[in-house]
Structure formats: structure tokens, C-alpha cells
Design a protein around this motif. Structure first.
Motif, mmCIF file in Angstrom:
data_model
loop_
_atom_site.group_PDB
_atom_site.id
_atom_site.type_symbol
_atom_site.label_atom_id
_atom_site.label_comp_id
_atom_site.label_asym_id
_atom_site.label_seq_id
_atom_site.Cartn_x
_atom_site.Cartn_y
_atom_site.Cartn_z
ATOM 1 N N HIS A 106 0.827 -1.219 0.000
ATOM 2 C CA HIS A 106 0.000 0.000 0.000
ATOM 3 C C HIS A 106 0.861 1.269 0.000
ATOM 4 N N LEU A 107 1.922 1.249 -0.792
ATOM 5 C CA LEU A 107 2.825 2.399 -0.869
ATOM 6 C C LEU A 107 2.614 3.239 -2.114
ATOM 7 N N LEU A 108 1.656 2.849 -2.960
ATOM 8 C CA LEU A 108 1.379 3.605 -4.182
ATOM 9 C C LEU A 108 0.132 4.455 -4.003
ATOM 10 N N VAL A 109 0.157 5.651 -4.565
ATOM 11 C CA VAL A 109 -1.016 6.533 -4.502
ATOM 12 C C VAL A 109 -2.083 6.000 -5.457
ATOM 13 N N ARG A 110 -3.257 5.790 -4.923
ATOM 14 C CA ARG A 110 -4.362 5.237 -5.702
ATOM 15 C C ARG A 110 -4.636 6.081 -6.952
ATOM 16 N N GLY A 111 -4.741 5.414 -8.089
ATOM 17 C CA GLY A 111 -5.095 6.090 -9.329
ATOM 18 C C GLY A 111 -3.931 6.661 -10.112
ATOM 19 N N THR A 112 -2.695 6.495 -9.617
ATOM 20 C CA THR A 112 -1.549 7.080 -10.338
ATOM 21 C C THR A 112 -0.736 6.043 -11.107
ATOM 22 N N ARG A 113 -0.993 4.771 -10.875
ATOM 23 C CA ARG A 113 -0.181 3.753 -11.538
ATOM 24 C C ARG A 113 -0.584 3.600 -13.003
ATOM 25 N N ARG A 114 0.426 3.596 -13.885
ATOM 26 C CA ARG A 114 0.196 3.362 -15.320
ATOM 27 C C ARG A 114 1.304 2.470 -15.859
ATOM 28 N N ASP A 115 0.977 1.695 -16.875
ATOM 29 C CA ASP A 115 1.995 0.978 -17.647
ATOM 30 C C ASP A 115 2.435 1.920 -18.755
ATOM 31 N N LEU A 116 3.675 2.361 -18.693
ATOM 32 C CA LEU A 116 4.116 3.485 -19.514
ATOM 33 C C LEU A 116 4.825 3.071 -20.799
ATOM 34 N N LEU A 117 5.754 2.110 -20.703
ATOM 35 C CA LEU A 117 6.628 1.793 -21.829
ATOM 36 C C LEU A 117 6.825 0.294 -21.974
ATOM 37 N N GLN A 118 7.304 -0.095 -23.167
ATOM 38 C CA GLN A 118 7.782 -1.449 -23.402
ATOM 39 C C GLN A 118 9.209 -1.382 -23.934
ATOM 40 N N ASN A 119 9.884 -2.546 -23.889
ATOM 41 C CA ASN A 119 11.262 -2.627 -24.359
ATOM 42 C C ASN A 119 11.492 -4.032 -24.910
ATOM 43 N N ARG A 120 12.698 -4.286 -25.399
ATOM 44 C CA ARG A 120 13.057 -5.609 -25.908
ATOM 45 C C ARG A 120 14.379 -6.049 -25.280
ATOM 46 N N ILE A 121 14.582 -7.349 -25.234
ATOM 47 C CA ILE A 121 15.832 -7.926 -24.728
ATOM 48 C C ILE A 121 16.674 -8.384 -25.923
ATOM 49 N N VAL A 122 17.971 -8.053 -25.882
ATOM 50 C CA VAL A 122 18.859 -8.415 -26.987
ATOM 51 C C VAL A 122 20.177 -8.969 -26.454
ATOM 52 N N ALA A 123 20.836 -9.753 -27.290
ATOM 53 C CA ALA A 123 22.212 -10.189 -27.011
ATOM 54 C C ALA A 123 23.153 -9.232 -27.715
ATOM 55 N N ILE A 124 24.195 -8.807 -27.008
ATOM 56 C CA ILE A 124 25.167 -7.874 -27.588
ATOM 57 C C ILE A 124 26.583 -8.432 -27.459
ATOM 58 N N ALA A 125 27.457 -7.909 -28.303
ATOM 59 C CA ALA A 125 28.885 -8.247 -28.269
ATOM 60 C C ALA A 125 29.663 -6.985 -28.599
ATOM 61 N N PRO A 126 30.950 -6.928 -28.259
ATOM 62 C CA PRO A 126 31.748 -5.758 -28.636
ATOM 63 C C PRO A 126 31.722 -5.540 -30.143
ATOM 64 N N SER A 127 31.720 -4.284 -30.563
ATOM 65 C CA SER A 127 31.679 -3.958 -31.991
ATOM 66 C C SER A 127 32.828 -4.637 -32.729
ATOM 67 N N GLY A 128 32.510 -5.161 -33.912
ATOM 68 C CA GLY A 128 33.538 -5.786 -34.730
ATOM 69 C C GLY A 128 33.687 -7.271 -34.522
ATOM 70 N N THR A 129 32.972 -7.850 -33.569
ATOM 71 C CA THR A 129 33.053 -9.297 -33.342
ATOM 72 C C THR A 129 31.851 -9.971 -33.980
ATOM 73 N N GLU A 130 32.035 -11.219 -34.385
ATOM 74 C CA GLU A 130 30.949 -11.959 -35.033
ATOM 75 C C GLU A 130 30.844 -13.365 -34.455
ATOM 76 N N ALA A 131 30.968 -13.453 -33.143
ATOM 77 C CA ALA A 131 30.993 -14.766 -32.509
ATOM 78 C C ALA A 131 29.609 -15.393 -32.398
ATOM 79 N N ILE A 132 28.583 -14.552 -32.317
ATOM 80 C CA ILE A 132 27.242 -15.114 -32.121
ATOM 81 C C ILE A 132 26.252 -14.507 -33.121
ATOM 82 N N ALA A 133 25.282 -15.312 -33.508
ATOM 83 C CA ALA A 133 24.205 -14.838 -34.376
ATOM 84 C C ALA A 133 22.850 -15.194 -33.791
#
Length: 278
Positions: A106-133
Motif C-alpha cells: 500500500h505504498l502507491l497513490v491510488r489512481g496514479t499507476r500506469r503501464d508506460l513503456l515497453q522494451n526488448r531484450i537483446v544479445a550484444i557483443a563488442p563492436s567488430g566481433t561476429e561470434a554469435i548470431a
């Protein structure tokens, strides 16, 4: 003599009038200075750092009397700080789990909660490497170290673990995994070449020229990535906090979030109050 006396009397009256006006204006100014300042502290997931700086500039342009102070960290860390009484007015999490925990207490003010954004999960590697696809390539012997966020406190780490479990490769690559305290630390480990690969949000990868996106997680392989926002209970600047939360749904804020690669949700896509345990 009479003219001289009249002149002196007029001068004295003029000085008195000017002095009275000066002190009136001074008192008005002093009263304004004593008015309560509009100040709010916003605790936000560290993956939002860059976007929120632009949000702050846009907001203060239309509300110059409001001071916005940010606190960036992993969402789980911010959740615990709020539970322990940290002076936070608005919480913007990178995961629903952390917001639900505050809701349950009960720490949220009633009526103020919203789902604001979405995102994606990605695999990354240092630039110039091609170890994973593909994420399954993380099993390759040349990939010796993989960074992900600590799943218990970092939503990106939670999503990464779900993804790897659903691909049935988590146990195989677990000895290679370095658990980081937030998603930006994962990004830094990859940028500096201290690990061969990492799993972060797409928004983090897009804003770093030192890494390359090697794979994007398919839908259904992990929980939906939702960034909820809400005002926190028992804070003195509730109306200011409400105004800031409202601004985060404005067209201007949506434009800024989109620039940084986030996917703004429309009001119709927000969870209802009943589903948010209000």
C-alpha cells in the motif's frame, strides 16, 4: 520661504511614498520566497537514464517552478529503498514485479499507476566481433564470459534468465555468467571487452556505438517487458508528483522515449486499476 517649505514638504512626502512602495514590494517578494517550493524526487530504472534527462528538460520548460531530482539504480534496489522509507515521490520501474511489491504494501497513490513503456531484450557483443548470431550461440566455447543483470534485483536479468531457461541453455552456460548489479554495468562490461557477450535492453544497445546487437529475443520467450510508473504515498508534494506522472504520458514525453528506442504504451493499453490491485 513658504515656497521652500512647500518644496521640502513635497520632497519628504515623495520619499515617504517611494519608501512605502519599496517596502511593500520587498515584503511581497519575501512572501513569495517563503512559499513552499515544488520539488520531487523521481526514482527511475537505470536503463532510463538518458531519456529521463531529456524528459526533465522538457518538463521544466513548462513547469519552471518545479525542481526534479533523479535517483537511478536497478529497479529492485529502488523498490527496497522506497520500502525502507526513502524520500521518493515517483517510481518508474523496468519491471512490474517491483511495482507490484510496493502495491502490496500500500505504498502507491491510488489512481496514479500506469503501464508506460515497453522494451526488448537483446544479445550484444563488442563492436567488430561476429561470434554469435543467435542466443544459442552463447554455448560456443569461444564465448567464455557472459554478463547479465542479477535476476533478483535487475528486471533485465530476470528477463534474460527466463529467456535462457526457455531456450534450455541456462544451466549449460551458467558457469560463464557474470551477474551485474544493473543493466548499465552489463553494457559497460561488453563495451570494455571484459566479457564476450551480454544480455541487455535494446534501448541500451542502440545508444552505445561500442556494441552490436547480435540477436533479438522472440516474443513469448520471456515475460512482457513493461515499465510501470506511480506516485508514492505519504509524500508532501503529491500534486506535483501527479503532474509529473501525467506529463510522462504526454505526446512530448512519448516523442522523447521513442527517440531512445522505447515503445510508449497508449492509455488504452494500460492495465486497469483493478488489475493493478487498487
Amino acid at each position: 520661504m513658504n515656497l521652500q517649505r512647500q518644496t521640502l514638504a513635497f520632497t519628504a512626502l515623495a520619499i515617504a511614498a517611494i519608501s512605502a512602495l519599496f517596502f511593500q514590494k520587498f515584503n511581497q517578494f519575501s512572501s513569495l520566497q517563503r512559499l513552499p517550493k515544488k520539488e520531487i524526487t523521481v526514482s527511475a530504472a537505470i536503463s532510463l537514464t538518458d531519456a529521463m534527462q531529456d524528459i526533465k528538460a522538457a518538463y521544466t520548460a513548462i513547469a519552471p517552478d518545479t525542481t526534479v531530482t533523479y535517483n537511478f539504480a536497478a529497479s529492485g534496489t529502488l523498490q527496497r529503498q522506497i520500502e525502507q522509507g526513502a524520500p521518493v515521490d515517483v517510481f518508474l520501474s523496468a519491471g512490474v514485479k517491483q511495482m507490484d511489491a510496493l502495491d502490496d504494501r500500500h505504498l502507491l497513490v491510488r489512481g496514479t499507476r500506469r503501464d508506460l513503456l515497453q522494451n526488448r531484450i537483446v544479445a550484444i557483443a563488442p563492436s567488430g566481433t561476429e561470434a554469435i548470431a543467435d542466443f544459442r550461440d552463447l554455448q560456443k566455447p569461444e564465448i567464455k564470459r557472459i554478463a547479465i543483470g542479477e535476476p533478483e534485483i535487475v528486471p533485465a536479468g530476470q528477463y534474460a534468465r527466463e529467456l535462457l531457461l526457455n531456450l534450455n541453455i541456462f544451466e549449460q552456460i551458467k558457469p560463464k555468467i557474470i551477474f551485474a548489479r544493473n543493466v548499465r554495468q552489463v553494457l559497460t562490461l561488453v563495451e570494455t571487452g571484459n566479457v564476450e557477450a551480454g544480455i541487455v535492453y535494446q534501448t541500451d544497445a542502440l545508444n552505445s556505438p561500442q556494441v552490436e546487437v547480435e540477436a533479438i529475443a522472440r516474443e513469448g520467450l520471456h515475460s512482457k517487458i513493461i515499465y510501470p510508473v506511480a506516485a508514492i504515498e505519504n509524500r508532501p508534494n503529491l500534486e506535483t508528483a501527479r503532474a509529473f506522472v501525467d506529463f510522462l504520458e504526454s505526446d512530448r514525453a512519448r516523442e522523447i522515449f521513442e527517440i531512445y528506442g522505447f515503445i510508449p504504451l497508449t492509455k488504452s493499453e494500460n492495465r486497469s486499476e483493478s488489475s493493478a490491485n487498487f
